[in-house]
Design a protein around this motif. Structure first.
Motif, short mmCIF file in Angstrom:
data_model
loop_
_atom_site.label_atom_id
_atom_site.label_comp_id
_atom_site.label_asym_id
_atom_site.label_seq_id
_atom_site.Cartn_x
_atom_site.Cartn_y
_atom_site.Cartn_z
N SER A 59 0.84 -1.19 0.00
CA SER A 59 0.00 0.00 0.00
C SER A 59 0.88 1.24 0.00
N SER A 60 0.25 2.39 -0.15
CA SER A 60 0.98 3.65 -0.15
C SER A 60 1.11 4.19 1.27
N GLU A 61 2.23 4.82 1.56
CA GLU A 61 2.43 5.41 2.88
C GLU A 61 2.01 6.88 2.91
N PHE A 62 1.51 7.39 1.77
CA PHE A 62 1.04 8.77 1.70
C PHE A 62 0.04 8.87 0.53
N PRO A 63 -0.86 9.85 0.54
CA PRO A 63 -1.81 10.00 -0.57
C PRO A 63 -1.06 10.30 -1.87
N ALA A 64 -1.36 9.52 -2.92
CA ALA A 64 -0.65 9.71 -4.19
C ALA A 64 -1.41 9.04 -5.32
N LYS A 65 -1.06 9.43 -6.54
CA LYS A 65 -1.64 8.81 -7.73
C LYS A 65 -0.70 7.73 -8.24
N ILE A 66 -1.25 6.58 -8.56
CA ILE A 66 -0.44 5.48 -9.09
C ILE A 66 -0.06 5.79 -10.52
N GLU A 67 1.22 5.69 -10.81
CA GLU A 67 1.70 5.95 -12.17
C GLU A 67 1.83 4.67 -12.97
N CYS A 88 5.05 11.42 -8.08
CA CYS A 88 5.54 12.20 -6.95
C CYS A 88 6.00 13.60 -7.37
N SER A 89 5.42 14.14 -8.44
CA SER A 89 5.81 15.47 -8.92
C SER A 89 5.51 16.54 -7.86
N LEU A 90 4.39 16.39 -7.13
CA LEU A 90 4.06 17.36 -6.09
C LEU A 90 5.06 17.29 -4.94
N LEU A 91 5.46 16.08 -4.57
CA LEU A 91 6.46 15.92 -3.51
C LEU A 91 7.79 16.53 -3.91
N MET A 92 8.17 16.41 -5.17
CA MET A 92 9.43 16.98 -5.63
C MET A 92 9.39 18.50 -5.56
N GLU A 135 14.23 22.79 12.27
CA GLU A 135 12.89 22.50 11.76
C GLU A 135 12.90 22.36 10.24
N ALA A 136 13.61 23.27 9.57
CA ALA A 136 13.69 23.21 8.10
C ALA A 136 14.44 21.97 7.64
N ARG A 137 15.49 21.59 8.38
CA ARG A 137 16.25 20.38 8.03
C ARG A 137 15.38 19.14 8.19
N ALA A 138 14.57 19.10 9.24
CA ALA A 138 13.68 17.95 9.47
C ALA A 138 12.62 17.85 8.37
N GLU A 139 12.12 18.98 7.88
CA GLU A 139 11.12 18.97 6.81
C GLU A 139 11.71 18.42 5.52
N VAL A 140 12.95 18.82 5.21
CA VAL A 140 13.62 18.29 4.02
C VAL A 140 13.81 16.78 4.14
N LYS A 141 14.19 16.31 5.32
CA LYS A 141 14.40 14.88 5.53
C LYS A 141 13.10 14.10 5.41
N ILE A 143 10.42 14.88 3.62
CA ILE A 143 10.02 14.81 2.21
C ILE A 143 10.91 13.83 1.45
N GLN A 144 12.20 13.83 1.77
CA GLN A 144 13.12 12.90 1.12
C GLN A 144 12.74 11.45 1.43
N THR A 145 12.32 11.19 2.65
CA THR A 145 11.88 9.84 3.03
C THR A 145 10.66 9.42 2.22
N LYS A 146 9.72 10.34 2.00
CA LYS A 146 8.55 10.03 1.18
C LYS A 146 8.94 9.77 -0.27
N LEU A 147 9.88 10.56 -0.78
CA LEU A 147 10.31 10.38 -2.17
C LEU A 147 10.95 9.01 -2.38
N GLU A 148 11.60 8.49 -1.35
CA GLU A 148 12.19 7.16 -1.45
C GLU A 148 11.13 6.07 -1.54
N LYS A 149 9.90 6.40 -1.14
CA LYS A 149 8.79 5.44 -1.21
C LYS A 149 7.94 5.63 -2.47
N CYS A 150 8.43 6.45 -3.40
CA CYS A 150 7.68 6.65 -4.65
C CYS A 150 7.75 5.42 -5.54
N GLU A 151 8.72 4.59 -5.31
CA GLU A 151 8.83 3.31 -6.02
C GLU A 151 8.93 2.20 -4.99
#
Length: 262
Positions: A59-67, A88-92, A135-141, A143-151
């Motif tokens: 399953s997906s770990e975040f709301p997304a469209k299946i490509e 994951c264009s929005l996440l990028m 806080e900004a560093r944690a936000e980048v991390k 999003i990066q974790t989510k991007l790793e789950k795009c595949e």
């Protein structure tokens, strides 16, 4: 008078029921599985089936469209193959924004630190700048974790059992997309009388004749089940094939041919 008549009918009914019970069973506790049936079982009358060691629902770990979903029902895949790819264009885009915010937070921190060195700034301002940068560093991390789950990659060699969502479909967090099973390590499950467990130990060899292929395959017992069923006096045994057989599919069944039965 009416009560006496009812009692007589009840006694007569009970007597008839006793006569209907075979003499050999009168006075004995009923058994769900007779001892003679258990003892009559032999190594050619035990039925088993093939099961997968691992099964999973992806399953997906975040709301997304299946490509893309490259593999369909019944198709095989290798460990590491991409099973699901999300858009994951929005996440990028969010990652680019988060990096820009982090860059600004770093510059603010550097400025406050310099002012502190020159004794032109306060400790509070420096602490706030430090917190904003963290806080900004944690936000980048994040999003990066989510991007790793795009595949989603295959955790093992296996086969797709069922596809529950389609390409271009938008799925929510935790929504099931495909069911998969492992085929590299298939197991054989069968049930035997519990008094066989003394000799059917780990490593005991047996043959499994699969009905669908009409072929016999060598296998060994890897472990007994966790408990003995006290009602049926049986125990589940788990075996594993000696070799890999690509023609076999989870769910196939057949007869166990055991050796050195008790």
């Amino acid at each position: 008078m009416q009560k006496a008549s009812s009692s007589s009918i009840l006694i007569l009914f009970s007597f008839i029921m006793v006569l209907l019970v075979p003499a050999s069973l009168r006075g004995q506790e009923p058994a769900l599985l007779g001892e003679e049936e258990l003892q009559a079982l032999d190594g050619d009358s035990v039925y088993g089936h093939i099961r997968s060691r691992n099964r999973a629902t992806l399953s997906s770990e975040f709301p997304a469209k299946i490509e893309v979903i490259p593999f369909r029902d019944g198709e095989s895949f290798e460990k590491g193959d991409i099973l699901i790819k999300f858009d994951c264009s929005l996440l990028m885009a969010q990652q680019d924004k988060a990096r820009a915010v982090l860059d600004g937070a770093r510059k603010k921190y550097a400025s406050e630190k310099r002012l502190m060195t020159l004794q032109s700034g306060g400790q509070l301002e420096l602490d706030l700048a430090t917190a904003k940068m963290a806080e900004a560093r944690a936000e980048v991390k994040a999003i990066q974790t989510k991007l790793e789950k795009c595949e989603l990659q295959a955790p093992y060699t296996g086969r797709v059992v069922m596809q529950k969502a389609g390409e271009f479909e938008f799925v929510q967090t935790g929504q099931a997309i495909i069911d998969i099973i492992e085929t590299g390590h298939m197991e054989i499950e069968f049930i035997v009388p519990s008094h066989w467990i003394a000799k059917l130990t780990k490593g005991s060899p047996f043959q499994f004749k699969v009905g669908e292929t009409q072929e016999s395959y060598g296998a060994k017992i890897i472990r007994p089940g966790g408990v003995v069923d006290p009602v049926s006096r049986t125990v589940t045994m788990i075996g594993r094939f000696d070799d890999i057989h690509p023609e076999l599919i989870v769910g196939m069944s057949g007869y166990i041919q055991l050796q050195d039965l008790p």
